[in-house]
Every structure is written in C-alpha cells, then in structure tokens.
Design an enzyme around this catalytic site. Sequence first.
Site, PDB file in Angstrom:
ATOM      1  N   LYS A   1       0.845  -1.206   0.000  1.00 24.78           N
ATOM      2  CA  LYS A   1       0.000   0.000   0.000  1.00 24.78           C
ATOM      3  C   LYS A   1       0.878   1.253   0.000  1.00 24.78           C
ATOM      4  O   LYS A   1       2.088   1.163   0.253  1.00 24.78           O
ATOM      5  CB  LYS A   1      -0.957  -0.016   1.190  1.00 24.78           C
ATOM      6  CG  LYS A   1      -0.326  -0.063   2.555  1.00 24.78           C
ATOM      7  CD  LYS A   1      -1.366  -0.474   3.603  1.00 24.78           C
ATOM      8  CE  LYS A   1      -0.742  -0.674   4.954  1.00 24.78           C
ATOM      9  NZ  LYS A   1      -1.045   0.335   5.938  1.00 24.78           N
TER      10      LYS A   1
ATOM     11  N   ARG B   1     -10.616  -0.499  14.784  1.00 26.60           N
ATOM     12  CA  ARG B   1     -10.474   0.380  13.629  1.00 26.60           C
ATOM     13  C   ARG B   1     -11.286  -0.228  12.487  1.00 26.60           C
ATOM     14  O   ARG B   1     -12.376   0.221  12.193  1.00 26.60           O
ATOM     15  CB  ARG B   1      -8.970   0.451  13.291  1.00 26.60           C
ATOM     16  CG  ARG B   1      -8.524   1.614  12.503  1.00 26.60           C
ATOM     17  CD  ARG B   1      -7.018   1.654  12.366  1.00 26.60           C
ATOM     18  NE  ARG B   1      -6.446   0.496  11.678  1.00 26.60           N
ATOM     19  CZ  ARG B   1      -5.190   0.402  11.261  1.00 26.60           C
ATOM     20  NH1 ARG B   1      -4.355   1.392  11.467  1.00 26.60           N
ATOM     21  NH2 ARG B   1      -4.755  -0.665  10.644  1.00 26.60           N
TER      22      ARG B   1
ATOM     23  N   TYR C   1      13.778  31.590   6.026  1.00 26.61           N
ATOM     24  CA  TYR C   1      12.531  32.177   6.528  1.00 26.61           C
ATOM     25  C   TYR C   1      12.529  32.234   8.061  1.00 26.61           C
ATOM     26  O   TYR C   1      12.996  31.312   8.722  1.00 26.61           O
ATOM     27  CB  TYR C   1      11.334  31.327   6.115  1.00 26.61           C
ATOM     28  CG  TYR C   1      10.926  31.437   4.674  1.00 26.61           C
ATOM     29  CD1 TYR C   1      10.558  32.652   4.112  1.00 26.61           C
ATOM     30  CD2 TYR C   1      10.878  30.303   3.883  1.00 26.61           C
ATOM     31  CE1 TYR C   1      10.148  32.730   2.788  1.00 26.61           C
ATOM     32  CE2 TYR C   1      10.475  30.368   2.556  1.00 26.61           C
ATOM     33  CZ  TYR C   1      10.114  31.592   2.020  1.00 26.61           C
ATOM     34  OH  TYR C   1       9.710  31.657   0.707  1.00 26.61           O
TER      35      TYR C   1
ATOM     36  N   MET D   1       9.785  25.090   0.965  1.00 23.91           N
ATOM     37  CA  MET D   1       9.039  24.146   0.132  1.00 23.91           C
ATOM     38  C   MET D   1       9.973  23.321  -0.754  1.00 23.91           C
ATOM     39  O   MET D   1       9.821  22.108  -0.900  1.00 23.91           O
ATOM     40  CB  MET D   1       8.038  24.905  -0.748  1.00 23.91           C
ATOM     41  CG  MET D   1       7.142  23.992  -1.574  1.00 23.91           C
ATOM     42  SD  MET D   1       6.095  24.889  -2.718  1.00 23.91           S
ATOM     43  CE  MET D   1       4.978  25.705  -1.596  1.00 23.91           C
TER      44      MET D   1
HETATM   45  C1  LIG Z   1      -3.861  -4.773   8.093  1.00 20.83           C
HETATM   46  C2  LIG Z   1      -2.396  -4.553   7.902  1.00 20.83           C
HETATM   47  N1  LIG Z   1      -1.587  -5.621   7.788  1.00 20.83           N
HETATM   48  C3  LIG Z   1      -0.253  -5.461   7.643  1.00 20.83           C
HETATM   49  C4  LIG Z   1       0.332  -4.216   7.608  1.00 20.83           C
HETATM   50  C5  LIG Z   1       1.819  -4.083   7.490  1.00 20.83           C
HETATM   51  O1  LIG Z   1       2.333  -3.578   8.685  1.00 20.83           O
HETATM   52  P1  LIG Z   1       3.872  -3.225   8.844  1.00 20.83           P
HETATM   53  O2  LIG Z   1       4.151  -2.156   7.866  1.00 20.83           O
HETATM   54  O3  LIG Z   1       4.003  -2.781  10.253  1.00 20.83           O
HETATM   55  O4  LIG Z   1       4.621  -4.490   8.538  1.00 20.83           O
HETATM   56  C6  LIG Z   1      -0.479  -3.087   7.728  1.00 20.83           C
HETATM   57  C7  LIG Z   1       0.123  -1.755   7.715  1.00 20.83           C
HETATM   58  O5  LIG Z   1      -0.213  -0.860   8.403  1.00 20.83           O
HETATM   59  C8  LIG Z   1      -1.880  -3.263   7.879  1.00 20.83           C
HETATM   60  O6  LIG Z   1      -2.699  -2.199   7.990  1.00 20.83           O
END
Ligand SMILES: Cc1ncc(COP(=O)(O)O)c(C=O)c1O
Length: 379
Positions: A48, A146, A268, A316
């Site tokens: 991700k 969550r 700045y 920036m």
């Molecule tokens: C549901 C879930 N699994 C796995 C991971 C991977 O976690 P990490 O980056 O701490 O290995 C994440 C990342 O936040 C996650 O949200």
Amino acid sequence: MSPSADEAARRAGAILTIDLGAIAANWRGLRDAGRAGGRPVDCAAVLKADAYGTGAAVVGPRLAADGCRQFFVAHIDEAIALRAVVPEHPIYVLNGLLSGSEPDFVEFALTPVLNDLGQVNAWRAAAQRYNRPLDAVIHVDTGMHRLGLGPEEAQALAGDRGRLRGLRLALLMSHLVVSEEPDNPINGEQLMRFRNFVRAMPGAPTSLANSSGIFLGPDYHFDLLRPGAALYGINPLPGKPNPMLTTVTLHARILQVRRIDALQTVGYGAAWRSARPSRVATIALGYADGYFRTLINRTHVHLGGRKVPVIGRISMDLVTIDVTDVPEAESQPGALVEVLGPHLSADDLAEHARTNAYEVMTALGRRYARVYVGQERAP
Ligand SMILES: Cc1ncc(COP(=O)(O)O)c(C=O)c1O
C-alpha cells in the site's frame, strides 16, 4: 541504471535510489523467519501507499519474481494499478468492499478484505449475481478497534457459516496493535482472541503478523506473514539493531553556496543565526518532497564522510546546510549530499522529525529522480 534514468538523475535536484535487491532480500529473510518455526508459513507483501513510497509497480513484480504470491494494498485503485503488473497472484484490498465497487473487484480479480457483516452480505450477493464462487478475506478486530468484524459480528458469522455461501474463504486475518512492543500484554490478548476466532471458523488459512509481529515468534505466524515496513528497511525492532537491509538512499544536490558573516540569519523566519563566519549551502529538496518542517535545526546530512547540520527552516523546495567545516572542493554547487541512506536511516530521520519511519517513507517525494538498482535476481 537505464539510459533514461541516468539522464533524469543527471539533471535532477534530488535522486532517490531504490535497491530492489535489498527489498527482495528483506522479503526472503522474513519468509525464512516464518519457515524457521518448522511450519509451512507463507509470506505476503504489503504494497500500500505505493509500496511505502518505493514504487509498487516496480517492487510488486520483483517480489513476485522472487516467489511472493500474495499482495496487500489499502485502496482498490492501488489494487487495479498493481493488477496490471502482477497479473497472476491474489491482491487483497485492506480497506474493504465499498458499496458499488463489486464489479471492479470482479473485473480485476481482486479480493476484498471484508470488514463487517454488511460487506460479507454484499460480496455473497455478488457471488450469486455472477453465479460463481468469489474469494474473500475476513478481517476480525481483536483489539485495534479500527476495521474488522467486532466480537458480536464475528460470533454471528462463526455461528452461521451459511453467510459465506458462494464465497471461498482465502484468509482469516487480524491486525496487531503494539507488535513493536514485545512485552506489552495486548499482544497476548489479541493472540488469544484471534485463536478463538480461528477455532470457531476452521478450515481457512490465517494471518496475524505484520513486520514486528513476525519477531514476536512462531505463535504469531499462523499461515501467512503480512509485512510491509520491514520489507523497505524500517526497523521492526525499535531500540534494537535493525536486522533489515537499507533499501533507499536519497541524495540532494547543492544549488548554491554563500559565505556569510557571524551573526547573520539564514532562511525564513530568521530561525538560525551564525555564530561565526560561515559557508551555507542550499540543497534541492524541501517540505514539498516530504522533508518535514519539523526537521528545523534538528538533523543533518552527510557529505564527504562528515555530518553536516541542517540549519534554519525547511522551505518548500530548499534546505540550507552549514558546510563551514567541509573542504570547499567537496561542497561546490552540483555536489550531492546524502539525506537518507546508510548513514542516516528513515528511522533516524523520523526521530529527528518527531514522527515514525512509515511517515518518512510514504512521504518520499514525487519530484525525485528515481533510480532502481539491484534489478538482477540472486541466482
Ligand atoms: C492490516 C495490515 N496488515 C499489515 C500491515 C503491514 O504492517 P507493517 O508495515 O508494520 O509491517 C499493515 C500496515 O499498516 C496493515 O494495515
């Protein structure tokens, strides 16, 4: 480096070098840690946020070539983009099944992580509409509060497996809250809750451990490890030596060097004042590139084997550094300084910026010339 990457890097203000060999070696190391428990534990990759800033379109296929067979992203659009370069393996969408997105999941052969019973029902209905079994991941909340099925929903599902008719259970998963704190009792509590859920839903593969969770030991491994951070070199063992390889190095170019007298301010807000006649170099990155403003007067870069203080406010597009103690020949316009890399890790920079390395990595700028090294796979 390919000719075009070479060209881009030659004229770039800052260059991010991403070592695919190191990312792959980190993945193999984590996979082997899972196997060390003596069970056939598999290891996925969490890609991700563009593979934590390193480029999912490049990292995904590389890890697939090294044997990674399961991938996680957060958003469906990340999954669709990844599908174009990882055609064969399951891609799980952690943020779940948003209403109306079922046709996209089906079209791109993506697997939703079902986070509540409403999503379970919607995906089951999709399986009926498409008249074929659809893969699903069930996320049970064991304490994060969550995403995921809460205790009542989990119980209702376990008590009525008919709710999953037409679905193929690819995985039962949960997520740890404090895995980087091995002594925290919350880990054991979550483990117990997850085990109970798994017992009530026999037959499906299971997954609990993120990067730090892997280091909590074999009890936490289940069938599938789910590391993100550690793949990219973030330390899964805060406060202890980092077992992972560095994967990114960031160099920024000196644009200009000027001499100033004692008692002059820089940048700045006049936030830094010279105590002596000084040489100040301005380098080509800034907060627009993910170099946080909280780094003001709190960090350093490396140049010619020396630590060089970052001085004054982060702009920036520009950062100023005090090169008074660096030989002039080494601190000329055009020279590259190391901002992040073997001498200063993402974890170090995060500490200076009062954040964590995840934020440093996922904020890595889009303006950097990106150079991938380590493309050749280990034999
Ligand atoms: C549901 C879930 N699994 C796995 C991971 C991977 O976690 P990490 O980056 O701490 O290995 C994440 C990342 O936040 C996650 O949200």
